[in-house]
Design a protein around this motif. Structure first.
Motif, PDB file in Angstrom:
ATOM      1  N   THR A  35       0.846  -1.183   0.000  1.00  0.00           N
ATOM      2  CA  THR A  35       0.000   0.000   0.000  1.00  0.00           C
ATOM      3  C   THR A  35       0.885   1.237   0.000  1.00  0.00           C
ATOM      4  OG1 THR A  35      -1.709  -1.164   1.239  1.00  0.00           O
ATOM      5  CG2 THR A  35      -1.826   1.230   1.234  1.00  0.00           C
ATOM      6  N   GLU A  44      -4.736   6.689  -1.275  1.00  0.00           N
ATOM      7  CA  GLU A  44      -3.924   5.476  -1.173  1.00  0.00           C
ATOM      8  C   GLU A  44      -4.042   4.684  -2.464  1.00  0.00           C
ATOM      9  OE1 GLU A  44      -4.871   3.096   2.242  1.00  0.00           O
ATOM     10  OE2 GLU A  44      -3.527   4.276   3.494  1.00  0.00           O
ATOM     11  N   TYR A  45      -3.008   3.924  -2.765  1.00  0.00           N
ATOM     12  CA  TYR A  45      -2.953   3.087  -3.952  1.00  0.00           C
ATOM     13  C   TYR A  45      -2.409   1.745  -3.526  1.00  0.00           C
ATOM     14  CZ  TYR A  45      -3.228   3.427  -9.038  1.00  0.00           C
ATOM     15  OH  TYR A  45      -3.621   3.339 -10.345  1.00  0.00           O
ATOM     16  N   ARG A  46      -3.029   0.670  -3.942  1.00  0.00           N
ATOM     17  CA  ARG A  46      -2.568  -0.665  -3.554  1.00  0.00           C
ATOM     18  C   ARG A  46      -2.092  -1.425  -4.787  1.00  0.00           C
ATOM     19  NH1 ARG A  46      -6.147  -4.068   0.249  1.00  0.00           N
ATOM     20  NH2 ARG A  46      -4.853  -2.962   1.741  1.00  0.00           N
ATOM     21  N   THR A  47      -0.906  -1.994  -4.680  1.00  0.00           N
ATOM     22  CA  THR A  47      -0.408  -2.889  -5.719  1.00  0.00           C
ATOM     23  C   THR A  47      -0.395  -4.298  -5.155  1.00  0.00           C
ATOM     24  OG1 THR A  47       1.895  -2.539  -5.073  1.00  0.00           O
ATOM     25  CG2 THR A  47       1.023  -1.101  -6.792  1.00  0.00           C
ATOM     26  N   ALA A  56      -2.476  -2.912 -10.128  1.00  0.00           N
ATOM     27  CA  ALA A  56      -2.625  -1.685  -9.348  1.00  0.00           C
ATOM     28  C   ALA A  56      -4.085  -1.269  -9.396  1.00  0.00           C
ATOM     29  CB  ALA A  56      -1.737  -0.583  -9.893  1.00  0.00           C
ATOM     30  N   ASP A  57      -4.766  -1.494  -8.323  1.00  0.00           N
ATOM     31  CA  ASP A  57      -6.165  -1.067  -8.123  1.00  0.00           C
ATOM     32  C   ASP A  57      -7.069  -1.123  -9.339  1.00  0.00           C
ATOM     33  OD1 ASP A  57      -6.041  -0.649  -5.376  1.00  0.00           O
ATOM     34  OD2 ASP A  57      -5.507   1.440  -5.562  1.00  0.00           O
ATOM     35  N   ILE A  74      -3.317   4.828 -16.638  1.00  0.00           N
ATOM     36  CA  ILE A  74      -2.560   5.359 -15.496  1.00  0.00           C
ATOM     37  C   ILE A  74      -1.322   6.091 -15.988  1.00  0.00           C
ATOM     38  CG2 ILE A  74      -1.309   4.783 -13.384  1.00  0.00           C
ATOM     39  CD1 ILE A  74      -2.959   2.211 -13.245  1.00  0.00           C
ATOM     40  N   PHE A 100       3.746   8.499  -4.700  1.00  0.00           N
ATOM     41  CA  PHE A 100       3.091   7.699  -3.668  1.00  0.00           C
ATOM     42  C   PHE A 100       4.187   7.055  -2.836  1.00  0.00           C
ATOM     43  CE2 PHE A 100      -0.281   8.223  -6.642  1.00  0.00           C
ATOM     44  CZ  PHE A 100      -1.465   8.079  -5.928  1.00  0.00           C
TER      45      PHE A 100
END
Length: 110
Positions: A35, A44-47, A56-57, A74, A100
């Motif tokens: 995260t 927030e961005y989650r991989t 990625a999200d 993206i 990020f």
């Protein structure tokens, strides 16, 4: 491999080519799962790692070279390390970029 550049030559532009080293292969995507958060966007961005590689999200990311991946809609995700640890990534699209920072590891495998 070669890289193109333009330079002024007399009354016009001339395209010049020069040799460059081949790009390093993409890194292991599992090291980037986690995260990340952007203070600038308050987001927030989650991989995650999946069977197809890094997502990625939830868009799949295409490895380009080294620690650079491409995400549909993206742009380029440029991951950065401090030592051997994940530190951050930048999303670069057009002339803008957002950073990020690493928050926590995420180890969910599909």
């Amino acid at each position: 491999m070669a890289m193109s550049d333009w330079e002024q030559n007399g009354g016009g532009l001339q395209e010049m080519w020069s040799r460059v080293a081949a790009a390093a292969p993409a890194s292991d995507p599992t090291s980037w799962a986690g995260t990340y958060a952007s203070d600038e966007l308050a987001a927030e961005y989650r991989t995650e790692t999946a069977a197809a590689g890094l997502t990625a999200d939830p868009s799949p990311l295409t490895p380009l070279f080294g620690d650079v991946f491409l995400g549909p809609g993206i742009g380029a995700l440029i991951f950065e390390r401090v030592g051997s640890e994940a530190a951050s990534f930048r999303i670069r699209g057009g002339l803008s970029q957002v950073v990020f920072r690493w928050r926590e590891a995420f180890s969910f495998n599909r």
